[in-house]
Every structure is written in structure tokens, then in C-alpha cells.
Design an enzyme around this catalytic site. Structure first.
Site, PDB file in Angstrom:
ATOM      1  N   ASP A   1     104.273  95.265 -40.235  1.00 27.19           N
ATOM      2  CA  ASP A   1     105.352  94.563 -39.531  1.00 27.19           C
ATOM      3  C   ASP A   1     105.673  93.251 -40.253  1.00 27.19           C
ATOM      4  O   ASP A   1     106.613  92.539 -39.873  1.00 27.19           O
ATOM      5  CB  ASP A   1     105.024  94.353 -38.045  1.00 27.19           C
ATOM      6  CG  ASP A   1     103.840  93.434 -37.829  1.00 27.19           C
ATOM      7  OD1 ASP A   1     103.138  93.091 -38.809  1.00 27.19           O
ATOM      8  OD2 ASP A   1     103.599  93.055 -36.660  1.00 27.19           O
ATOM      9  N   SER A   2     104.942  92.958 -41.328  1.00 28.96           N
ATOM     10  CA  SER A   2     105.330  91.868 -42.233  1.00 28.96           C
ATOM     11  C   SER A   2     106.736  92.142 -42.778  1.00 28.96           C
ATOM     12  O   SER A   2     107.380  91.242 -43.328  1.00 28.96           O
ATOM     13  CB  SER A   2     104.327  91.723 -43.383  1.00 28.96           C
ATOM     14  OG  SER A   2     104.042  92.985 -43.951  1.00 28.96           O
TER      15      SER A   2
ATOM     16  N   ASP B   1     102.632 100.397 -39.019  1.00 25.89           N
ATOM     17  CA  ASP B   1     102.210  99.317 -38.118  1.00 25.89           C
ATOM     18  C   ASP B   1     102.953  99.428 -36.787  1.00 25.89           C
ATOM     19  O   ASP B   1     104.169  99.658 -36.775  1.00 25.89           O
ATOM     20  CB  ASP B   1     102.582  97.980 -38.771  1.00 25.89           C
ATOM     21  CG  ASP B   1     101.521  96.929 -38.610  1.00 25.89           C
ATOM     22  OD1 ASP B   1     100.511  97.184 -37.927  1.00 25.89           O
ATOM     23  OD2 ASP B   1     101.700  95.840 -39.205  1.00 25.89           O
TER      24      ASP B   1
ATOM     25  N   LYS C   1      98.538 101.491 -37.139  1.00 25.10           N
ATOM     26  CA  LYS C   1      97.669 100.317 -37.030  1.00 25.10           C
ATOM     27  C   LYS C   1      98.161  99.480 -35.860  1.00 25.10           C
ATOM     28  O   LYS C   1      99.372  99.339 -35.672  1.00 25.10           O
ATOM     29  CB  LYS C   1      97.720  99.495 -38.319  1.00 25.10           C
ATOM     30  CG  LYS C   1      96.942  98.179 -38.223  1.00 25.10           C
ATOM     31  CD  LYS C   1      96.787  97.504 -39.560  1.00 25.10           C
ATOM     32  CE  LYS C   1      97.940  96.612 -39.967  1.00 25.10           C
ATOM     33  NZ  LYS C   1      98.272  95.550 -38.989  1.00 25.10           N
TER      34      LYS C   1
ATOM     35  N   GLU D   1      97.126  95.716 -33.474  1.00 27.53           N
ATOM     36  CA  GLU D   1      96.310  94.499 -33.404  1.00 27.53           C
ATOM     37  C   GLU D   1      95.576  94.404 -32.076  1.00 27.53           C
ATOM     38  O   GLU D   1      96.134  94.797 -31.041  1.00 27.53           O
ATOM     39  CB  GLU D   1      97.210  93.262 -33.568  1.00 27.53           C
ATOM     40  CG  GLU D   1      97.883  93.184 -34.925  1.00 27.53           C
ATOM     41  CD  GLU D   1      98.751  91.927 -35.094  1.00 27.53           C
ATOM     42  OE1 GLU D   1      98.694  91.029 -34.217  1.00 27.53           O
ATOM     43  OE2 GLU D   1      99.471  91.857 -36.098  1.00 27.53           O
TER      44      GLU D   1
ATOM     45  N   GLU E   1      91.730  90.143 -40.838  1.00 27.80           N
ATOM     46  CA  GLU E   1      92.656  89.185 -41.454  1.00 27.80           C
ATOM     47  C   GLU E   1      92.172  87.750 -41.296  1.00 27.80           C
ATOM     48  O   GLU E   1      91.740  87.340 -40.212  1.00 27.80           O
ATOM     49  CB  GLU E   1      94.063  89.343 -40.821  1.00 27.80           C
ATOM     50  CG  GLU E   1      95.081  88.376 -41.424  1.00 27.80           C
ATOM     51  CD  GLU E   1      96.531  88.751 -41.184  1.00 27.80           C
ATOM     52  OE1 GLU E   1      96.806  89.817 -40.598  1.00 27.80           O
ATOM     53  OE2 GLU E   1      97.400  87.956 -41.593  1.00 27.80           O
TER      54      GLU E   1
HETATM   55  O1  KIV Z   1     102.009  93.588 -41.477  1.00 25.21           O
HETATM   56  C1  KIV Z   1     101.208  93.483 -42.415  1.00 25.21           C
HETATM   57  O2  KIV Z   1     101.584  93.391 -43.585  1.00 25.21           O
HETATM   58  C2  KIV Z   1      99.789  93.468 -42.094  1.00 25.21           C
HETATM   59  C3  KIV Z   1      98.856  93.110 -43.205  1.00 25.21           C
HETATM   60  C4  KIV Z   1      98.856  91.646 -43.390  1.00 25.21           C
HETATM   61  C5  KIV Z   1      97.493  93.637 -42.972  1.00 25.21           C
HETATM   62  O3  KIV Z   1      99.417  93.705 -40.982  1.00 25.21           O
END
Ligand code: KIV
Length: 265
Positions: free
Chosen positions: A45-46, A84, A113, A115, A182
Site C-alpha cells: 500500500d506504499s 497488501d 499481507k 498489519e 518494520e
Molecule cells: O506497503 C509496503 O510497501 C510495505 C512494506 C514497507 C513492507 O508494507
């Protein structure tokens, strides 16, 4: 041709060799990082910050993630494709978590993934029961930066050590195949790596982990202010500015298109 990486195979790498994961958000990025031999590609989600120009990840939607997971999947990577789950796609209920994880899988993700620690165990269990591999994400959890008060190093306080151990154990119990750690104090990341049977994949948490992940744009030198733990392996910003300014100059000077780029009937 090297073998397709699955969540099971990635999990079995723990203790055998270190794992290299990187983010990618588009078809061509996925093709290139896969050619470079990464074990896993994370459509993170970056995306919100490095591709869509947002201030944080909180406005990234399921539609954004589905679109970009689909683009990466069309590159048919050999690496494991992890999608994500964005902010508010899994927090409200177990049902929403499962349905949204399924949307990412239908778009081409081979794992998701999310959090969070103990409090997310029921979501993780339900997603795994539905047949979808889940990667956990502990330590600094950027989707909660408002509550935490910023992007802070995790593990400076003793209570955080106990909490991270409990959270990691709860995630393993719930069925994760790997955990991202992280921006966590390296000694704490090393301890969690020793304690749990699944790989830890670290970002800004030191070397004593089972693998590392970086944001592609940081690694390539495309972000102006990368975090201090992100190593730049190239300076693509100057390469791009240089190439495009030469193009501008050649167009204005009447040099491009020349003979070889001019169609002939
Ligand atoms: O969204 C992302 O890029 C991440 C990484 C920093 C692990 O969750």
C-alpha cells in the site's frame, strides 16, 4: 526456468537461505524485478505514496490495490505475488477481511499481507481457512501512524518487547506463513526471528532476520526523501531527468525525429 515460488516454499526457506522481497506496482516493474530474481513481490500500500503521490497510505482503496495487483499479475512472475490489504479493508469485520482478501486473490495475488498483532488473529485465521496464505506485519505499522504519533522506531520501550513476542506468537498460531518486521530495534527483530518458526522479512530492522524487503522506488533512487535504512542501488532520478532533457533539447533543436525514426511508405 526456475521454479514458481509459493507461500509454502517461501516458508520453508527459513534457516536455509535469506529471502529477498521487493515492492512493485506495475506490469513492467514486476517483469524487471522478477528477472532480477527476487523471491517475492509485494504490491504494497506504499503505492499511495510512491506511485499516487499521497501523503500516507490511509487513502489507498481496495480498487487501487486490485488494479495494481492485476497489473503485476499480468507479468506472470515466478516470484510469490503478495497483495497488501489497505487501511479499513480488514479492520471492520472478519467477513470484510475474507471478502477483500478474496478480491486481491481474484486479481492475481497468491497471498495477502495485513498489519497488526493479536487483535487481528481472528481475521487471519478466517482468511487462512478460506484458503488464502497470509503474511503478517508487525513493528511499525504505518496504517496506525496517527495513533502511534508518527513513523517511530518500534521496541525502544520494554513493554513493546513483550507485546511484539505475544503478537508474533498469535500470528503464527493464526496461521501466517511469514511476518514483515518494520522499523524495529534490531535486537528485538533478531529475538523474534529466533522465537518463531516462520520467516521474518525485515525493513529497517537490521540484518538478523530471515529476509529483507525494500520499497522499489527507494532502492532505485526515485524517491527524494527515502528512509535512512533504505539503501539506494541506483540513481534512476538523474538517469530519467537526463534522458528526458536530451529529448526536449532534440525536439526543440529539430534533431528528433531523425531519418531512422521517420516512417517511410
Ligand atoms: O506497503 C509496503 O510497501 C510495505 C512494506 C514497507 C513492507 O508494507
Amino acid at each position: 526456468m526456475a521454479e514458481k515460488v509459493t507461500a509454502r516454499k517461501l516458508r520453508r526457506l527459513k534457516g536455509k537461505r535469506l529471502i529477498a522481497m521487493v515492492t512493485a506496482y506495475s506490469y513492467h516493474e514486476a517483469r524487471l524485478v522478477d528477472d532480477a530474481g527476487v523471491d517475492a513481490i509485494l504490491v504494497g500500500d506504499s503505492l499511495g505514496m510512491v506511485v499516487l503521490g499521497m501523503r500516507d497510505t490511509l487513502n489507498v482503496t481496495m480498487d487501487d490495490m486490485v488494479r495494481h495487483v492485476g497489473a503485476v499479475a499480468r507479468a506472470s512472475p515466478r516470484a510469490l505475488l503478495v497483495g497488501d490489504m489497505p487501511f479499513m479493508s480488514y479492520e471492520p469485520s472478519v467477513r470484510e477481511a475474507v471478502l477483500n482478501a478474496a478480491r486481491l486473490v481474484r486479481a492475481g495475488a497468491e497471498a495477502v499481507k495485513l498489519e497488526g498483532g493479536e487483535e487481528m488473529a481472528d481475521r487471519i485465521k478466517a482468511i487462512v481457512s478460506a484458503g488464502i496464505p497470509v503474511m503478517g506485519h508487525l513493528g511499525l505499522t504505518p496504517q496506525k501512524y496517527l495513533r502511534i504519533g508518527g513513523y517511530k522506531l518500534y521496541g525502544k520501550r520494554r513493554e513493546e518487547w513483550e507485546k511484539l513476542s505475544r503478537d508474533a506468537e498469535a500470528l503464527v498460531e493464526a496461521g501466517v506463513f511469514a511476518v514483515v518486521l518494520e522499523y524495529t530495534v534490531p535486537e528485538l527483530a533478531a529475538r523474534i526471528t529466533r522465537e518463531i518458526p516462520v520467516p521474518t522479512i525485515c525493513i529497517g530492522s537490521g540484518p538478523r532476520c530471515d529476509g529483507q524487503v525494500l520499497v522499489l522506488h527507494d532502492l532505485l533512487g526515485l524517491t527524494p526523501n527515502p528512509p535512512p535504512f533504505a539503501k539506494r542501488y541506483a540513481d534512476l532520478s538523474s538517469i530519467i531527468v537526463n534522458a528526458v532533457s536530451r529529448y526536449v533539447e532534440e525536439v526543440r533543436g529539430g534533431v528528433f525525429p531523425g531519418e531512422e525514426h521517420t516512417p517511410r511508405p
